[in-house]
Design a protein around this motif. Structure first.
Motif, PDB file in Angstrom:
ATOM      1  N   LYS A 119      42.958  34.762  35.803  1.00 29.70           N
ATOM      2  CA  LYS A 119      44.302  35.229  35.475  1.00 29.70           C
ATOM      3  C   LYS A 119      44.375  36.755  35.561  1.00 29.70           C
ATOM      4  O   LYS A 119      45.316  37.310  36.143  1.00 29.70           O
ATOM      5  N   GLU A 120      43.387  37.442  35.010  1.00 27.68           N
ATOM      6  CA  GLU A 120      43.365  38.907  35.064  1.00 27.68           C
ATOM      7  C   GLU A 120      43.192  39.416  36.489  1.00 27.68           C
ATOM      8  O   GLU A 120      43.835  40.393  36.896  1.00 27.68           O
TER       9      GLU A 120
ATOM     10  N   LYS B 145      49.610  43.304  41.377  1.00 31.53           N
ATOM     11  CA  LYS B 145      50.034  44.690  41.229  1.00 31.53           C
ATOM     12  C   LYS B 145      49.665  45.509  42.467  1.00 31.53           C
ATOM     13  O   LYS B 145      50.478  46.266  42.987  1.00 31.53           O
TER      14      LYS B 145
ATOM     15  N   SER C 269      46.421  38.950  38.348  1.00 29.74           N
ATOM     16  CA  SER C 269      47.397  39.931  37.874  1.00 29.74           C
ATOM     17  C   SER C 269      47.169  41.280  38.561  1.00 29.74           C
ATOM     18  O   SER C 269      48.118  41.936  39.004  1.00 29.74           O
TER      19      SER C 269
END
Length: 159
Positions: free
Chosen positions: A17-18, A25, A21
């Motif tokens: 998930k990180e 970006k 993310s």
């Protein structure tokens, strides 16, 4: 993640998930810079027209290809990539529209944006590596090399 099931590739779900993310970006920043660079390519004028027109073209082509690589990495990690300008602008830390007729100001703006993306990528690369995602870390390191070299070339042109 938008998928019901995370890929079973040896990376913890919280790390995936990180990582995704961060990829989203960087993708949004990359696509925003792609559009800005392409716009400057179309609109640059002045005594350095030809050299800047060609440099901007080289950079926007590389940025467009990188956008695809970043999005496809997200898909490989089980997430969906942002696919609209609204999503890109919401995720991007770069200003999307900075019109100027001054060729050297275009160069300075693009230099700043390349440096900004490099600063964003550096800790994300370390985090991906620490999570056991060497492929994403490698992708980030290639992007880091591109952005640092592009910033250097733009800086050298402006000095």
């Amino acid at each position: 993640m938008t998928s019901n099931e995370s890929p079973q590739i040896g990376i913890e779900d919280t790390d995936l998930k990180e990582i995704n993310s961060g990829l989203a970006k960087v993708l949004a920043d990359t696509f925003t810079l792609y559009l800005k660079t392409h716009g400057y390519h179309w609109n640059v004028t002045g005594p350095h027209f030809r050299s800047l027109h060609l440099m901007f073209e080289e950079q926007y082509n590389a940025l467009f290809a990188a956008s695809d690589d970043l999005a496809e990495r997200m898909r490989a990690l089980g997430d969906t990539a942002p696919g609209s300008m609204a999503e890109m602008l919401e995720l991007s830390s770069l200003k999307d529209h900075e019109p100027t007729d001054d060729a050297l100001e275009m160069v300075r703006i693009l230099q700043r944006d390349h440096e900004s993306i490099a600063a964003t990528i550096r800790p994300l690369s370390v985090a991906a590596d620490e999570a056991g995602d060497g492929a994403t870390a490698d992708l980030y390191n290639a992007r880091l090399d591109f952005h640092e070299e592009s910033a250097w070339m733009l800086r050298a042109f402006a000095s």
